[in-house]
Scaffold this motif. Structure first.
Motif, PDB file in Angstrom:
ATOM      1  N   UNK A  92       0.868  -1.265  -0.081  1.00 59.00           N
ATOM      2  CA  UNK A  92      -0.123  -0.115  -0.145  1.00 59.00           C
ATOM      3  C   UNK A  92       0.902   1.224  -0.059  1.00 59.00           C
ATOM      4  N   UNK A  93       0.615   1.948  -1.045  1.00 59.43           N
ATOM      5  CA  UNK A  93       1.273   3.312  -1.215  1.00 59.43           C
ATOM      6  C   UNK A  93       2.780   3.254  -1.465  1.00 59.43           C
ATOM      7  N   UNK A  94       3.251   2.338  -1.515  1.00 61.38           N
ATOM      8  CA  UNK A  94       5.038   2.110  -1.665  1.00 61.38           C
ATOM      9  C   UNK A  94       5.065   2.410  -3.142  1.00 61.38           C
ATOM     10  N   UNK A  95       5.270   3.683  -3.552  1.00 55.59           N
ATOM     11  CA  UNK A  95       5.432   3.933  -5.104  1.00 55.59           C
ATOM     12  C   UNK A  95       6.790   3.617  -5.612  1.00 55.59           C
ATOM     13  N   UNK A  96       7.719   3.356  -4.808  1.00 53.34           N
ATOM     14  CA  UNK A  96       8.763   2.819  -5.344  1.00 53.34           C
ATOM     15  C   UNK A  96       8.458   1.434  -6.080  1.00 53.34           C
ATOM     16  N   UNK A  97       7.820   0.524  -5.238  1.00 53.79           N
ATOM     17  CA  UNK A  97       7.459  -0.673  -5.932  1.00 53.79           C
ATOM     18  C   UNK A  97       6.428  -0.872  -6.751  1.00 53.79           C
ATOM     19  N   UNK A  98       5.586   0.267  -6.973  1.00 49.41           N
ATOM     20  CA  UNK A  98       4.796   0.674  -7.975  1.00 49.41           C
ATOM     21  C   UNK A  98       5.457   0.934  -9.272  1.00 49.41           C
ATOM     22  N   UNK A  99       6.595   1.781  -8.927  1.00 51.88           N
ATOM     23  CA  UNK A  99       7.370   2.222 -10.125  1.00 51.88           C
ATOM     24  C   UNK A  99       8.141   0.926 -10.646  1.00 51.88           C
ATOM     25  N   UNK A 100       8.581   0.143  -9.931  1.00 49.61           N
ATOM     26  CA  UNK A 100       9.583  -1.014 -10.460  1.00 49.61           C
ATOM     27  C   UNK A 100       8.481  -1.857 -11.022  1.00 49.61           C
ATOM     28  N   UNK A 101       7.290  -2.361 -10.533  1.00 53.08           N
ATOM     29  CA  UNK A 101       6.311  -3.034 -11.401  1.00 53.08           C
ATOM     30  C   UNK A 101       6.090  -2.441 -12.706  1.00 53.08           C
ATOM     31  N   UNK A 119      -3.717  10.263  -6.220  1.00 57.91           N
ATOM     32  CA  UNK A 119      -2.409  10.292  -6.153  1.00 57.91           C
ATOM     33  C   UNK A 119      -1.919  10.742  -7.459  1.00 57.91           C
ATOM     34  N   UNK A 120      -1.001  11.491  -7.615  1.00 59.63           N
ATOM     35  CA  UNK A 120      -0.135  11.622  -9.040  1.00 59.63           C
ATOM     36  C   UNK A 120       1.211  11.705  -8.702  1.00 59.63           C
ATOM     37  N   UNK A 121       2.101  10.903  -9.414  1.00 64.76           N
ATOM     38  CA  UNK A 121       3.639  11.082  -9.110  1.00 64.76           C
ATOM     39  C   UNK A 121       4.170  10.624 -10.308  1.00 64.76           C
ATOM     40  N   UNK A 122       5.613  11.417 -10.561  1.00 65.26           N
ATOM     41  CA  UNK A 122       6.209  10.665 -11.909  1.00 65.26           C
ATOM     42  C   UNK A 122       7.610  10.401 -11.196  1.00 65.26           C
ATOM     43  N   UNK A 123       8.049   9.297 -11.542  1.00 64.88           N
ATOM     44  CA  UNK A 123       8.995   8.724 -11.057  1.00 64.88           C
ATOM     45  C   UNK A 123      10.208   7.850 -12.046  1.00 64.88           C
ATOM     46  N   UNK A 124      11.069   8.038 -12.487  1.00 62.28           N
ATOM     47  CA  UNK A 124      11.849   7.332 -13.614  1.00 62.28           C
ATOM     48  C   UNK A 124      11.165   7.222 -14.579  1.00 62.28           C
ATOM     49  N   UNK A 125      10.663   8.189 -15.081  1.00 60.08           N
ATOM     50  CA  UNK A 125       9.754   8.350 -16.393  1.00 60.08           C
ATOM     51  C   UNK A 125       8.496   7.434 -16.482  1.00 60.08           C
ATOM     52  N   UNK A 126       8.131   7.079 -15.135  1.00 55.20           N
ATOM     53  CA  UNK A 126       6.609   6.323 -15.108  1.00 55.20           C
ATOM     54  C   UNK A 126       5.816   7.427 -14.217  1.00 55.20           C
ATOM     55  N   UNK A 127       4.655   7.542 -14.994  1.00 52.88           N
ATOM     56  CA  UNK A 127       3.609   8.515 -14.152  1.00 52.88           C
ATOM     57  C   UNK A 127       2.661   7.772 -13.584  1.00 52.88           C
ATOM     58  N   UNK A 128       2.504   7.581 -12.368  1.00 54.09           N
ATOM     59  CA  UNK A 128       1.421   6.738 -11.402  1.00 54.09           C
ATOM     60  C   UNK A 128       0.481   7.541 -11.112  1.00 54.09           C
ATOM     61  N   UNK A 129      -0.712   7.091 -11.215  1.00 55.47           N
ATOM     62  CA  UNK A 129      -1.976   7.815 -11.350  1.00 55.47           C
ATOM     63  C   UNK A 129      -2.774   7.198 -10.327  1.00 55.47           C
ATOM     64  N   UNK A 130      -3.609   7.516  -9.257  1.00 54.37           N
ATOM     65  CA  UNK A 130      -4.494   6.766  -8.562  1.00 54.37           C
ATOM     66  C   UNK A 130      -5.742   7.893  -8.473  1.00 54.37           C
ATOM     67  N   UNK A 131      -6.985   7.740  -9.337  1.00 49.80           N
ATOM     68  CA  UNK A 131      -8.034   8.701  -9.479  1.00 49.80           C
ATOM     69  C   UNK A 131      -8.831   8.750  -8.091  1.00 49.80           C
ATOM     70  N   UNK A 132      -8.414   8.126  -7.157  1.00 48.86           N
ATOM     71  CA  UNK A 132      -9.184   8.156  -5.760  1.00 48.86           C
ATOM     72  C   UNK A 132     -10.756   7.458  -5.948  1.00 48.86           C
ATOM     73  N   UNK A 133     -11.287   7.581  -5.081  1.00 47.99           N
ATOM     74  CA  UNK A 133     -12.808   7.135  -4.991  1.00 47.99           C
ATOM     75  C   UNK A 133     -13.770   7.921  -5.125  1.00 47.99           C
ATOM     76  N   UNK A 134     -14.702   7.516  -6.026  1.00 47.03           N
ATOM     77  CA  UNK A 134     -15.959   9.012  -6.064  1.00 47.03           C
ATOM     78  C   UNK A 134     -16.775   8.495  -4.845  1.00 47.03           C
ATOM     79  N   UNK A 135     -17.001   7.460  -4.328  1.00 47.82           N
ATOM     80  CA  UNK A 135     -18.034   7.142  -3.396  1.00 47.82           C
ATOM     81  C   UNK A 135     -17.726   6.815  -1.940  1.00 47.82           C
ATOM     82  N   UNK A 136     -16.337   6.490  -1.670  1.00 51.25           N
ATOM     83  CA  UNK A 136     -15.702   5.985  -0.351  1.00 51.25           C
ATOM     84  C   UNK A 136     -14.281   6.411  -0.352  1.00 51.25           C
ATOM     85  N   UNK A 137     -14.126   7.816  -0.311  1.00 50.16           N
ATOM     86  CA  UNK A 137     -12.759   8.309   0.047  1.00 50.16           C
ATOM     87  C   UNK A 137     -12.058   7.962   1.271  1.00 50.16           C
ATOM     88  N   UNK A 138     -10.843   8.073   1.363  1.00 55.39           N
ATOM     89  CA  UNK A 138     -10.346   7.661   2.588  1.00 55.39           C
ATOM     90  C   UNK A 138      -9.111   8.810   2.820  1.00 55.39           C
TER      91      UNK A 138
END
Length: 171
Positions: A92-101, A119-138
Motif C-alpha cells: 500500500x502506497x509504496x510508490x517505489x514498488x509501483x514504479x518498479x512494477x 495520487x499523481x507522481x512521476x518517477x523514473x519516467x513512469x507516471x503513476x496515477x490513482x484517481x481516488x474513489x468517487x464514493x468511499x474516499x479515505x
C-alpha cells in the motif's frame, strides 16, 4: 485522446449509483478506465453507455466473484503504454514498488486504485496515477480524474504530452 479514470466505486445492485457529476464529467471522453472494486455489472454498463470502458478486477470483485475481469490490462495509445491495475497486490502506497512494477511491464503510465486516495507522481519516467474513489474516499475528497494525451504535437519526452486533471466529486 481523452480518458476518464475511476476506481473503487463499490456500487452494488442494492446500494448506490454513479452520481450525475461523474456521468457529466465523463461526457466526451474517448475511453474510460476503471481500476477495480466495481462490485456490479450495472456500473460497467452505465460507463460503457458513455464511452468504451476497460476495467480490471479489484480485491472486492475477486472476493465476491461478481465480475469476470482480468487483474491487469495494457492499453497502448500513441506510443504510450498504460498499465491498469487495482493495486491490492502491491504494498500500500509504496510508490517505489509501483514504479518498479511498471518498469517491469514496460509501462509509461501506471493507473491503480485500492487506496481510495487520489495520487499523481512521476518517477523514473513512469507516471503513476490513482484517481481516488468517487464514493468511499479515505482521508481525501471523493474524486475521479481525466487523462489527456496530446496526439497532435511531437514532444521530447512522451510523458510531456500527458495531462492529468482531478475532479472533486460533491457528495
Amino acid at each position: 485522446m481523452k480518458m476518464g479514470l475511476i476506481s473503487d466505486t463499490h456500487i452494488s445492485e442494492k446500494r448506490g449509483k454513479l452520481s450525475n457529476q461523474i456521468l457529466e464529467s465523463f461526457k466526451g471522453v474517448d475511453l474510460i478506465l476503471h481500476a477495480g472494486d466495481i462490485s456490479s455489472q450495472t456500473v460497467l454498463d452505465k460507463l460503457n453507455s458513455i464511452a468504451p470502458t476497460i476495467a480490471v478486477e479489484g480485491n472486492n470483485d475477486r472476493a465476491r466473484k461478481t465480475l469476470d475481469l482480468n487483474p491487469s490490462e495494457i492499453i497502448e495509445i500513441d506510443g504510450i503504454r498504460i498499465l491498469l491495475i487495482h493495486g491490492d497486490k502491491l504494498p500500500s502506497r509504496d510508490f517505489d514498488k509501483y514504479c518498479k512494477f511498471a518498469l517491469k511491464e514496460n509501462a509509461d503510465i501506471l493507473i491503480s486504485g485500492h487506496s481510495h486516495r487520489p495520487h499523481l507522481e512521476r518517477q523514473e519516467d513512469i507516471l503513476m496515477i490513482n484517481p481516488g474513489s468517487p464514493n468511499r474516499p479515505i482521508k481525501s475528497d471523493a474524486s475521479i480524474a481525466i487523462l489527456t494525451i496530446d496526439e497532435e504535437k511531437e514532444h521530447k519526452n512522451k510523458l510531456d504530452k500527458v495531462k492529468v486533471e482531478f475532479i472533486k466529486i460533491e457528495k
